[in-house]
Design an enzyme around this catalytic site. Structure first.
Site, PDB file in Angstrom:
ATOM      1  N   GLY A  46      -4.478   2.583   6.186  1.00 15.32           N
ATOM      2  CA  GLY A  46      -4.602   1.526   7.191  1.00 15.32           C
ATOM      3  C   GLY A  46      -3.588   1.720   8.308  1.00 15.32           C
TER       4      GLY A  46
ATOM      5  N   ALA B  89      -5.226  -5.026   2.201  1.00 15.36           N
ATOM      6  CA  ALA B  89      -5.655  -6.426   2.223  1.00 15.36           C
ATOM      7  C   ALA B  89      -7.134  -6.492   2.534  1.00 15.36           C
ATOM      8  CB  ALA B  89      -4.873  -7.202   3.279  1.00 15.36           C
TER       9      ALA B  89
ATOM     10  N   TYR C   4      -9.110 -16.726   4.925  1.00 14.33           N
ATOM     11  CA  TYR C   4      -8.243 -15.542   4.929  1.00 14.33           C
ATOM     12  C   TYR C   4      -6.774 -15.972   4.811  1.00 14.33           C
ATOM     13  CZ  TYR C   4      -5.425 -11.754   6.940  1.00 14.33           C
ATOM     14  OH  TYR C   4      -4.448 -10.811   7.161  1.00 14.33           O
TER      15      TYR C   4
ATOM     16  N   LYS D 174      -4.184 -15.183   1.727  1.00 12.01           N
ATOM     17  CA  LYS D 174      -2.926 -14.451   1.910  1.00 12.01           C
ATOM     18  C   LYS D 174      -1.739 -15.321   1.459  1.00 12.01           C
ATOM     19  CE  LYS D 174      -2.225 -10.921   3.673  1.00 12.01           C
ATOM     20  NZ  LYS D 174      -2.075  -9.563   3.103  1.00 12.01           N
TER      21      LYS D 174
HETATM   22  N1  LIG Z   1      -4.098  -6.383  11.354  1.00 12.47           N
HETATM   23  C1  LIG Z   1      -3.436  -7.469  11.721  1.00 12.47           C
HETATM   24  O1  LIG Z   1      -3.535  -7.894  12.875  1.00 12.47           O
HETATM   25  C2  LIG Z   1      -2.518  -8.164  10.736  1.00 12.47           C
HETATM   26  C3  LIG Z   1      -1.845  -9.314  11.150  1.00 12.47           C
HETATM   27  C4  LIG Z   1      -0.980  -9.948  10.256  1.00 12.47           C
HETATM   28  C5  LIG Z   1      -0.805  -9.431   8.986  1.00 12.47           C
HETATM   29  N2  LIG Z   1      -1.490  -8.328   8.590  1.00 12.47           N
HETATM   30  C6  LIG Z   1      -1.286  -7.823   7.249  1.00 12.47           C
HETATM   31  O2  LIG Z   1      -0.637  -6.572   7.345  1.00 12.47           O
HETATM   32  C7  LIG Z   1      -1.077  -5.711   6.290  1.00 12.47           C
HETATM   33  C8  LIG Z   1      -1.573  -4.398   6.867  1.00 12.47           C
HETATM   34  O3  LIG Z   1      -2.656  -4.656   7.757  1.00 12.47           O
HETATM   35  P1  LIG Z   1      -3.382  -3.469   8.567  1.00 12.47           P
HETATM   36  O4  LIG Z   1      -3.775  -3.995   9.892  1.00 12.47           O
HETATM   37  O5  LIG Z   1      -2.588  -2.225   8.459  1.00 12.47           O
HETATM   38  O6  LIG Z   1      -4.702  -3.338   7.709  1.00 12.47           O
HETATM   39  P2  LIG Z   1      -5.883  -2.262   7.856  1.00 12.47           P
HETATM   40  O7  LIG Z   1      -5.604  -1.259   8.899  1.00 12.47           O
HETATM   41  O8  LIG Z   1      -7.148  -3.074   7.922  1.00 12.47           O
HETATM   42  O9  LIG Z   1      -5.800  -1.524   6.461  1.00 12.47           O
HETATM   43  C9  LIG Z   1      -5.994  -2.237   5.285  1.00 12.47           C
HETATM   44  C10 LIG Z   1      -6.047  -1.291   4.132  1.00 12.47           C
HETATM   45  O10 LIG Z   1      -6.356  -2.040   2.963  1.00 12.47           O
HETATM   46  C11 LIG Z   1      -7.195  -1.240   2.165  1.00 12.47           C
HETATM   47  N3  LIG Z   1      -7.992  -2.097   1.293  1.00 12.47           N
HETATM   48  C12 LIG Z   1      -8.901  -3.023   1.609  1.00 12.47           C
HETATM   49  N4  LIG Z   1      -9.420  -3.579   0.497  1.00 12.47           N
HETATM   50  C13 LIG Z   1      -8.809  -2.977  -0.555  1.00 12.47           C
HETATM   51  C14 LIG Z   1      -8.917  -3.088  -1.956  1.00 12.47           C
HETATM   52  N5  LIG Z   1      -9.788  -3.925  -2.545  1.00 12.47           N
HETATM   53  N6  LIG Z   1      -8.120  -2.325  -2.737  1.00 12.47           N
HETATM   54  C15 LIG Z   1      -7.252  -1.438  -2.196  1.00 12.47           C
HETATM   55  N7  LIG Z   1      -7.129  -1.257  -0.858  1.00 12.47           N
HETATM   56  C16 LIG Z   1      -7.909  -2.017  -0.055  1.00 12.47           C
HETATM   57  C17 LIG Z   1      -8.068  -0.488   3.151  1.00 12.47           C
HETATM   58  O11 LIG Z   1      -8.536   0.644   2.522  1.00 12.47           O
HETATM   59  P3  LIG Z   1      -9.812   1.453   3.098  1.00 12.47           P
HETATM   60  O12 LIG Z   1      -9.215   2.380   4.129  1.00 12.47           O
HETATM   61  O13 LIG Z   1     -10.325   2.126   1.878  1.00 12.47           O
HETATM   62  O14 LIG Z   1     -10.786   0.468   3.673  1.00 12.47           O
HETATM   63  C18 LIG Z   1      -7.082  -0.190   4.278  1.00 12.47           C
HETATM   64  O15 LIG Z   1      -6.465   1.064   4.102  1.00 12.47           O
HETATM   65  C19 LIG Z   1      -2.100  -6.523   5.499  1.00 12.47           C
HETATM   66  O16 LIG Z   1      -1.463  -7.169   4.433  1.00 12.47           O
HETATM   67  C20 LIG Z   1      -2.572  -7.569   6.485  1.00 12.47           C
HETATM   68  O17 LIG Z   1      -3.038  -8.735   5.833  1.00 12.47           O
HETATM   69  C21 LIG Z   1      -2.342  -7.671   9.447  1.00 12.47           C
END
Ligand SMILES: NC(=O)c1ccc[n+]([C@@H]2O[C@H](COP(=O)([O-])OP(=O)(O)OC[C@H]3O[C@@H](n4cnc5c(N)ncnc54)[C@H](OP(=O)(O)O)[C@@H]3O)[C@@H](O)[C@H]2O)c1
Length: 290
Positions: free
Chosen positions: A10, A60, A127, A131
């Site tokens: 991710g 996530a 969501y 979380k």
């Molecule tokens: N994106 C935002 O704007 C944002 C904002 C606030 C907080 N966050 C938090 O920050 C963290 C990182 O976010 P990000 O933006 O880097 O997320 P991301 O790019 O969407 O990556 C999420 C990762 O989670 C993996 N995943 C999804 N479902 C899964 C499962 N059942 N088991 C194992 N792995 C799984 C995905 O794997 P695949 O590659 O196989 O799909 C992906 O690699 C998360 O906790 C998110 O809630 C994100």
């Protein structure tokens, strides 16, 4: 030190893995071992096969709108899978680093002051609730934890997870010559995954536990962010600010979810740079990689 990183493909995982000071085991649902938070047996295999000292959960269920109609799926990953992970970390005496979100806030719609780590959360979406449940399950099940709330992530490796990010979406739509209408009544802090990763390393190096807010500094609306993306990229586009009421989505978003960095300050760890500087760095980096 051996670090097992869930969600390594991710946005955040990709920037965190190369910065970790030790052996890194990047994990994904398609890798070997395949690790899926919704399949507890795969978590057990992870510990047996890799024997980590630290587990970092960047994974996530991130589909904010879809979660409204798929609450079981969101909770399976963000809450129950995280509970199992936390339980196993405690059992195996591993430090658990877990990422959460500004979307744990929003219920107090009148709030216009950054949220501190000691403010009571109150989500407005499935969501956000999933979380928040995950945060509490980590805190309840695994005393050796770091829970890090972040916000509005974008990173050059935005190919895992949902694929892409807000900045890329705006640049793509503008290149198609489409007039853009972007909400101007939701304020938060867009954050560059490189900066979140580096502050996470600083927290790990400080040997601290507990709950921390890690975002870039300052705040803006999504409209202000879009205007700045175009300004810094030299893009001419038709851009109109609109209220959220003109862009209805299945999930409600917080009106104001800026996160204060009180816990970082208390440790003497610098807040990540202002969001505008971080955005400029991101735009330079993506240009170098293209
Ligand atoms: N994106 C935002 O704007 C944002 C904002 C606030 C907080 N966050 C938090 O920050 C963290 C990182 O976010 P990000 O933006 O880097 O997320 P991301 O790019 O969407 O990556 C999420 C990762 O989670 C993996 N995943 C999804 N479902 C899964 C499962 N059942 N088991 C194992 N792995 C799984 C995905 O794997 P695949 O590659 O196989 O799909 C992906 O690699 C998360 O906790 C998110 O809630 C994100």
């Amino acid at each position: 030190m051996r670090y097992a990183v869930l969600g390594a493909a991710g946005q955040l995982g990709r920037d965190l893995c190369p910065r970790l000071p030790g052996e890194v085991i990047p994990l994904s649902r398609n890798g070997s071992p395949a690790v899926d938070l919704s399949r507890p047996e795969s978590l057990l295999a992870l510990f047996d096969n890799t024997r980590p000292d630290v587990v970092i959960n960047c994974a996530a269920y991130n589909f904010v709108d879809r979660a409204e109609s798929e609450p079981q799926e969101a909770f399976a990953v963000n809450a129950w899978g995280v509970r199992e992970l936390a339980r196993l970390c405690r059992e195996r005496d591993c430090l658990l680093v877990h990422f959460s979100t500004d979307y744990v806030f929003g219920l107090d719609a009148a709030r216009r002051q950054p949220w501190t780590e000691s403010d009571a959360p109150g989500p407005v979406s499935v969501y956000g609730l999933s979380k928040l449940a995950g945060e509490y399950l980590v805190r309840m099940s695994c005393p050796r934890h770091l829970v890090i709330r972040t916000c509005g992530l974008y990173g050059v490796w935005g190919s895992g997870g949902k694929g892409g990010n807000f900045v890329e979406t705006m640049l793509r739509l503008s290149s198609q010559g489409k007039p853009l209408r972007v909400v101007n009544d939701q304020t938060c802090t867009p954050s560059y995954t490189v900066d979140v990763a580096e502050t996470t390393i600083a927290l790990l190096n400080a040997g601290q536990l507990g709950l921390y807010h890690v975002t870039n500094s300052g705040s803006c609306t999504w409209y202000e962010l879009t205007r700045t993306i175009f300004e810094l990229s030299g893009v001419q586009a038709s851009l109109t600010p609109i209220p959220s009421s003109e862009y209805p989505t299945p999930a409600r978003r917080p009106t104001y979810s800026v996160l204060d960095h009180a816990a970082l300050r208390a440790l003497g760890i610098s807040s990540p740079r202002p969001w505008r500087e971080a955005l400029a760095a991101y735009l330079r980096e993506r240009q170098q990689k293209s």
